[in-house]
Design a protein around this motif. Structure first.
Motif, PDB file in Angstrom:
ATOM      1  N   GLU A 110       7.572  -3.610   9.268  1.00  0.00           N
ATOM      2  CA  GLU A 110       8.136  -3.671  10.614  1.00  0.00           C
ATOM      3  C   GLU A 110       7.208  -4.402  11.577  1.00  0.00           C
ATOM      4  OE1 GLU A 110      10.689  -0.343  12.458  1.00  0.00           O
ATOM      5  OE2 GLU A 110       8.725  -0.070  13.398  1.00  0.00           O
ATOM      6  N   GLY A 111       5.956  -4.525  11.238  1.00  0.00           N
ATOM      7  CA  GLY A 111       4.966  -5.175  12.080  1.00  0.00           C
ATOM      8  C   GLY A 111       3.609  -4.983  11.444  1.00  0.00           C
ATOM      9  N   THR A 112       2.575  -5.432  12.133  1.00  0.00           N
ATOM     10  CA  THR A 112       1.228  -5.277  11.605  1.00  0.00           C
ATOM     11  C   THR A 112       0.890  -3.798  11.464  1.00  0.00           C
ATOM     12  OG1 THR A 112       0.559  -7.337  12.675  1.00  0.00           O
ATOM     13  CG2 THR A 112      -1.195  -5.833  11.973  1.00  0.00           C
ATOM     14  N   ASP A 113       0.514  -3.392  10.248  1.00  0.00           N
ATOM     15  CA  ASP A 113       0.160  -1.991   9.959  1.00  0.00           C
ATOM     16  C   ASP A 113       1.296  -1.028  10.268  1.00  0.00           C
ATOM     17  OD1 ASP A 113      -2.434  -2.442   8.980  1.00  0.00           O
ATOM     18  OD2 ASP A 113      -3.228  -2.575  11.017  1.00  0.00           O
ATOM     19  N   ARG A 114       2.531  -1.489  10.128  1.00  0.00           N
ATOM     20  CA  ARG A 114       3.691  -0.616  10.362  1.00  0.00           C
ATOM     21  C   ARG A 114       4.731  -0.885   9.274  1.00  0.00           C
ATOM     22  NH1 ARG A 114       3.996   2.039  15.083  1.00  0.00           N
ATOM     23  NH2 ARG A 114       6.274   2.135  15.061  1.00  0.00           N
ATOM     24  N   VAL A 115       4.990   0.121   8.451  1.00  0.00           N
ATOM     25  CA  VAL A 115       5.975   0.028   7.372  1.00  0.00           C
ATOM     26  C   VAL A 115       7.041   1.090   7.589  1.00  0.00           C
ATOM     27  CG1 VAL A 115       6.368   0.349   4.898  1.00  0.00           C
ATOM     28  CG2 VAL A 115       4.395  -0.955   5.693  1.00  0.00           C
ATOM     29  N   ARG A 116       8.282   0.656   7.651  1.00  0.00           N
ATOM     30  CA  ARG A 116       9.378   1.605   7.833  1.00  0.00           C
ATOM     31  C   ARG A 116       9.841   2.128   6.486  1.00  0.00           C
ATOM     32  NH1 ARG A 116      12.363   3.878  11.337  1.00  0.00           N
ATOM     33  NH2 ARG A 116      11.398   2.694  13.036  1.00  0.00           N
ATOM     34  N   LEU A 117       9.966   3.448   6.389  1.00  0.00           N
ATOM     35  CA  LEU A 117      10.497   4.130   5.216  1.00  0.00           C
ATOM     36  C   LEU A 117      11.843   4.717   5.617  1.00  0.00           C
ATOM     37  CD1 LEU A 117       8.522   6.559   2.897  1.00  0.00           C
ATOM     38  CD2 LEU A 117      10.806   7.141   3.714  1.00  0.00           C
ATOM     39  N   SER A 118      12.895   4.358   4.895  1.00  0.00           N
ATOM     40  CA  SER A 118      14.239   4.796   5.277  1.00  0.00           C
ATOM     41  C   SER A 118      15.116   4.951   4.047  1.00  0.00           C
ATOM     42  CB  SER A 118      14.868   3.786   6.251  1.00  0.00           C
ATOM     43  OG  SER A 118      15.031   2.527   5.612  1.00  0.00           O
ATOM     44  N   VAL A 151      13.802  20.628  -1.365  1.00  0.00           N
ATOM     45  CA  VAL A 151      14.794  19.574  -1.545  1.00  0.00           C
ATOM     46  C   VAL A 151      14.357  18.724  -2.725  1.00  0.00           C
ATOM     47  CG1 VAL A 151      13.630  17.915  -0.030  1.00  0.00           C
ATOM     48  CG2 VAL A 151      16.117  17.787  -0.291  1.00  0.00           C
ATOM     49  N   VAL A 152      15.320  18.058  -3.349  1.00  0.00           N
ATOM     50  CA  VAL A 152      15.005  17.079  -4.392  1.00  0.00           C
ATOM     51  C   VAL A 152      15.210  15.693  -3.798  1.00  0.00           C
ATOM     52  CG1 VAL A 152      15.634  16.151  -6.648  1.00  0.00           C
ATOM     53  CG2 VAL A 152      15.585  18.627  -6.286  1.00  0.00           C
ATOM     54  N   LEU A 153      14.161  14.912  -3.742  1.00  0.00           N
ATOM     55  CA  LEU A 153      14.209  13.558  -3.211  1.00  0.00           C
ATOM     56  C   LEU A 153      14.716  12.597  -4.267  1.00  0.00           C
ATOM     57  CD1 LEU A 153      13.378  11.129  -1.357  1.00  0.00           C
ATOM     58  CD2 LEU A 153      11.069  11.367  -2.334  1.00  0.00           C
ATOM     59  N   ARG A 154      15.742  11.824  -3.924  1.00  0.00           N
ATOM     60  CA  ARG A 154      16.181  10.722  -4.768  1.00  0.00           C
ATOM     61  C   ARG A 154      15.256   9.539  -4.507  1.00  0.00           C
ATOM     62  NH1 ARG A 154      21.868  10.202  -6.089  1.00  0.00           N
ATOM     63  NH2 ARG A 154      21.357   8.002  -6.270  1.00  0.00           N
ATOM     64  N   LEU A 155      14.245   9.416  -5.338  1.00  0.00           N
ATOM     65  CA  LEU A 155      13.240   8.381  -5.132  1.00  0.00           C
ATOM     66  C   LEU A 155      13.865   6.986  -5.202  1.00  0.00           C
ATOM     67  CD1 LEU A 155      10.164   8.149  -4.695  1.00  0.00           C
ATOM     68  CD2 LEU A 155       9.938   7.876  -7.169  1.00  0.00           C
ATOM     69  N   ASP A 156      14.952   6.851  -5.948  1.00  0.00           N
ATOM     70  CA  ASP A 156      15.593   5.535  -6.076  1.00  0.00           C
ATOM     71  C   ASP A 156      16.297   5.113  -4.796  1.00  0.00           C
ATOM     72  OD1 ASP A 156      17.621   7.498  -6.357  1.00  0.00           O
ATOM     73  OD2 ASP A 156      18.908   6.045  -7.359  1.00  0.00           O
ATOM     74  N   SER A 157      16.444   6.037  -3.826  1.00  0.00           N
ATOM     75  CA  SER A 157      17.140   5.700  -2.589  1.00  0.00           C
ATOM     76  C   SER A 157      16.214   5.167  -1.505  1.00  0.00           C
ATOM     77  CB  SER A 157      17.869   6.944  -2.054  1.00  0.00           C
ATOM     78  OG  SER A 157      16.936   7.956  -1.679  1.00  0.00           O
ATOM     79  N   VAL A 158      14.914   5.359  -1.663  1.00  0.00           N
ATOM     80  CA  VAL A 158      13.959   5.030  -0.609  1.00  0.00           C
ATOM     81  C   VAL A 158      13.795   3.511  -0.488  1.00  0.00           C
ATOM     82  CG1 VAL A 158      11.566   5.259   0.163  1.00  0.00           C
ATOM     83  CG2 VAL A 158      12.729   7.199  -0.920  1.00  0.00           C
ATOM     84  N   ARG A 159      13.814   3.054   0.756  1.00  0.00           N
ATOM     85  CA  ARG A 159      13.586   1.630   1.032  1.00  0.00           C
ATOM     86  C   ARG A 159      12.373   1.482   1.953  1.00  0.00           C
ATOM     87  NH1 ARG A 159      17.628  -1.792  -0.490  1.00  0.00           N
ATOM     88  NH2 ARG A 159      19.588  -0.832  -1.149  1.00  0.00           N
ATOM     89  N   LEU A 160      11.599   0.433   1.725  1.00  0.00           N
ATOM     90  CA  LEU A 160      10.420   0.138   2.528  1.00  0.00           C
ATOM     91  C   LEU A 160      10.550  -1.259   3.110  1.00  0.00           C
ATOM     92  CD1 LEU A 160       7.655   1.427   0.057  1.00  0.00           C
ATOM     93  CD2 LEU A 160       8.659   2.674   1.981  1.00  0.00           C
ATOM     94  N   THR A 162       0.831  -1.210   0.000  1.00  0.00           N
ATOM     95  CA  THR A 162       0.000   0.000   0.000  1.00  0.00           C
ATOM     96  C   THR A 162       0.860   1.252   0.000  1.00  0.00           C
ATOM     97  OG1 THR A 162      -0.206   0.090   2.432  1.00  0.00           O
ATOM     98  CG2 THR A 162      -1.864  -1.184   1.224  1.00  0.00           C
ATOM     99  N   VAL A 163       2.001   1.213   0.712  1.00  0.00           N
ATOM    100  CA  VAL A 163       2.875   2.387   0.760  1.00  0.00           C
ATOM    101  C   VAL A 163       3.596   2.567  -0.569  1.00  0.00           C
ATOM    102  CG1 VAL A 163       4.853   3.445   1.913  1.00  0.00           C
ATOM    103  CG2 VAL A 163       3.117   2.253   3.264  1.00  0.00           C
ATOM    104  N   THR A 164       4.056   1.473  -1.157  1.00  0.00           N
ATOM    105  CA  THR A 164       4.681   1.562  -2.482  1.00  0.00           C
ATOM    106  C   THR A 164       3.720   2.180  -3.479  1.00  0.00           C
ATOM    107  OG1 THR A 164       6.068  -0.393  -2.092  1.00  0.00           O
ATOM    108  CG2 THR A 164       5.699   0.240  -4.380  1.00  0.00           C
ATOM    109  N   ASP A 165       2.500   1.704  -3.484  1.00  0.00           N
ATOM    110  CA  ASP A 165       1.500   2.171  -4.433  1.00  0.00           C
ATOM    111  C   ASP A 165       1.293   3.679  -4.303  1.00  0.00           C
ATOM    112  OD1 ASP A 165      -0.462   1.060  -6.438  1.00  0.00           O
ATOM    113  OD2 ASP A 165      -1.848   2.152  -5.156  1.00  0.00           O
TER     114      ASP A 165
END
Length: 498
Positions: A308-316, A296-305, A277-280
């Motif tokens: 982390e748990g139920t209903d918890r997605v880490r973006l880093s 700022v310009v975000l390097r979208l290719d650097s983002v990792r998902l 759902t977060v990727t989408d």
């Protein structure tokens, strides 16, 4: 708003005129938040408000007044007092404060950042202060001027439009929160600015904190889609969201000082938060591997998902590059017979954007432009990637939607069509299969359009940006049929699922 070492907990909600008056209060009472982003403007809403103002009405969304009237007791108490008692409020109504809050913050209560000011943020700010005074509350309200340039539309190359605004960035919002504002009213700022501004104030970021800012831009992009981040609706760019504000899947983020975050959801909400759902939502309306925000310009290719748990997605992992030297000026109009508004954008130098914040005490300040800017680099980036083995097995004819997902969004005068999957091996097949030529075979309406392809291995996605010749509108619903297109896939691939 003092800087903090703990994560900022910020929720997104979009209320509409049809919602019950208590919707926002219910949302806040059932959650623990530092800030709520009350995101109320779409292209359609801006055109409606421009017409409303032309007929003698206000140029702002009065739904914000209706909603905030019901939750004044839940708002931050710093500088705001009821009946002369003063001090910080505790107890059950202390959303985002109380014993659960770490000791490096003296503030209690939730703060509100909202773009409901539309074409007249100062007018909405004035009405909200008056509303609070009627309840015996001195509410610190700040605003960021709307940046309306409708009278300069032709001069700025927008042609004949009904309304035109500058999409300001986050630091006017951050300055207002740092000065003690409990409510910050803006016009149509950039898509992620409500979230990025709150995070910058909370963590004390300056313009030089490029990676942290980039991470919050990614988070703001996800949250701005509302229920799209929880899979409740297919919420593409600038579509007014009408699901119930409490149960309708609105997301929450916990943003750390380095810009990484956990995406979760309101405890009463339907839906779920997954890497899918977060990727989408993250792939909605993005061009290339660089996503340009005003700060700022975000390097979208650097983002990792990562789940982390139920209903918890880490973006880093977000990397940031210097802000672009220009911001967007966006004009909108609706031609006779058109269902969707017509949008046109042009660049405006940062120094000419007229970014002004009006602080709670009434002082007006020019918001400094970023100290370092740089032209936005090419969309392609040398992303290091070692492909996994492509699944084998006899070829099977199936619909694309059985092995991958498709996300479509608006990008300037064109569209983006992102195809993504949920497994490294599946992406190895996808990256080889989905060339620009293959996309043209599957989407016939691309004839005559420029198509560019951008692999995003970290997100297991291939993003295509299609633009028609200048002056030609893209085909409505372009790419909508792609998920149902049939193609031959390796048999082993059908063993993978979302």
């Amino acid at each position: 708003m003092t800087t903090s070492t703990r994560p900022l907990r910020i929720g997104n909600i979009s209320a509409s005129r049809a919602d019950r008056a208590t919707a926002t209060a219910e949302f806040l009472a059932a959650s623990t938040l530092d800030v709520v982003a009350l995101d109320m403007l779409s292209d359609e809403a801006m055109l409606d408000l421009a017409a409303q103002r032309a007929d003698g009405g206000p140029g702002y969304e009065r739904t914000a007044v209706v909603q905030l009237r019901e939750c004044l007791d839940l708002l931050g108490a710093v500088g705001g007092t009821r009946g002369g008692a003063g001090g910080n409020r505790g107890g059950a109504g202390n959303v985002g404060g109380g014993p659960g809050k770490s000791g490096d913050d003296d503030n209690t209560g939730v703060r509100v950042v909202t773009n409901a000011g539309a074409l007249d943020p100062e007018g909405l700010a004035h009405e909200l202060r008056a509303l609070a005074r009627e309840s015996g509350i001195d509410l610190p309200v700040a605003c960021v001027v709307s940046g309306e340039v409708t009278d300069r539309a032709s001069e700025l190359g927008l042609g004949e439009v009904d309304v035109a605004t500058v999409r300001h960035g986050a630091f006017g919002i951050a300055r207002a929160l740092a000065d003690g504002a409990v409510v910050v009213v803006t016009g149509r700022v950039s898509r992620e600015a409500l979230v990025t501004g709150a995070a910058a104030a909370h963590h004390g970021w300056t313009h030089s904190a490029l990676d942290a800012l980039a991470g919050s831009v990614a988070v703001g992009h996800v949250l701005s889609g509302g229920p799209g981040a929880t899979g409740v609706v297919d919420s593409s760019t600038d579509v007014t969201r009408t699901t119930d504000p409490v149960t309708g899947g609105y997301p929450i983020a916990e943003i750390s000082g380095d810009g990484s975050a956990v995406i979760t959801r309101h405890p009463s909400a339907f839906g779920s938060v997954t890497v899918g759902t977060v990727t989408d939502q993250l792939l909605d309306g993005v061009a290339g591997a660089r996503y340009a925000a005003p700060d700022v310009v975000l390097r979208l290719d650097s983002v990792r998902l990562a789940q982390e748990g139920t209903d918890r997605v880490r973006l880093s992992g977000a990397r940031g590059e210097p802000a672009p030297p220009v911001v967007a000026v966006v004009g909108m109009g609706r031609a006779e017979g058109e269902l969707r508004p017509r949008r046109v954008a042009r660049p405006l130098p940062q120094g000419e954007a007229g970014h002004v914040v009006v602080l709670p005490g009434g002082a007006r300040e020019n918001v400094p432009v970023p100290g370092e800017t740089a032209p936005i680099g090419p969309g392609e980036l040398p992303t290091p990637w070692t492909p996994s083995a492509v699944p084998g097995g006899a070829g099977v004819s199936t619909q694309l939607g059985s092995v991958a997902s498709v996300r479509r969004g608006v990008v300037g005068r064109g569209v983006n069509i992102a195809v993504w999957t949920w497994d490294d091996s599946a992406f190895a097949w996808l990256a080889g299969e989905f060339t620009s030529e293959r996309l043209r075979e599957l989407v016939g309406a691309l004839d005559g359009m420029e198509v560019r392809r951008y692999p995003l291995p970290n997100l297991r996605a291939v993003n295509f940006v299609a633009r028609p010749p200048r002056g030609v509108a893209p085909v409505a619903g372009l790419g909508a049929e792609l998920a149902s297109a049939r193609l031959e896939v390796p048999g082993e691939l059908l063993e993978y699922g979302p």
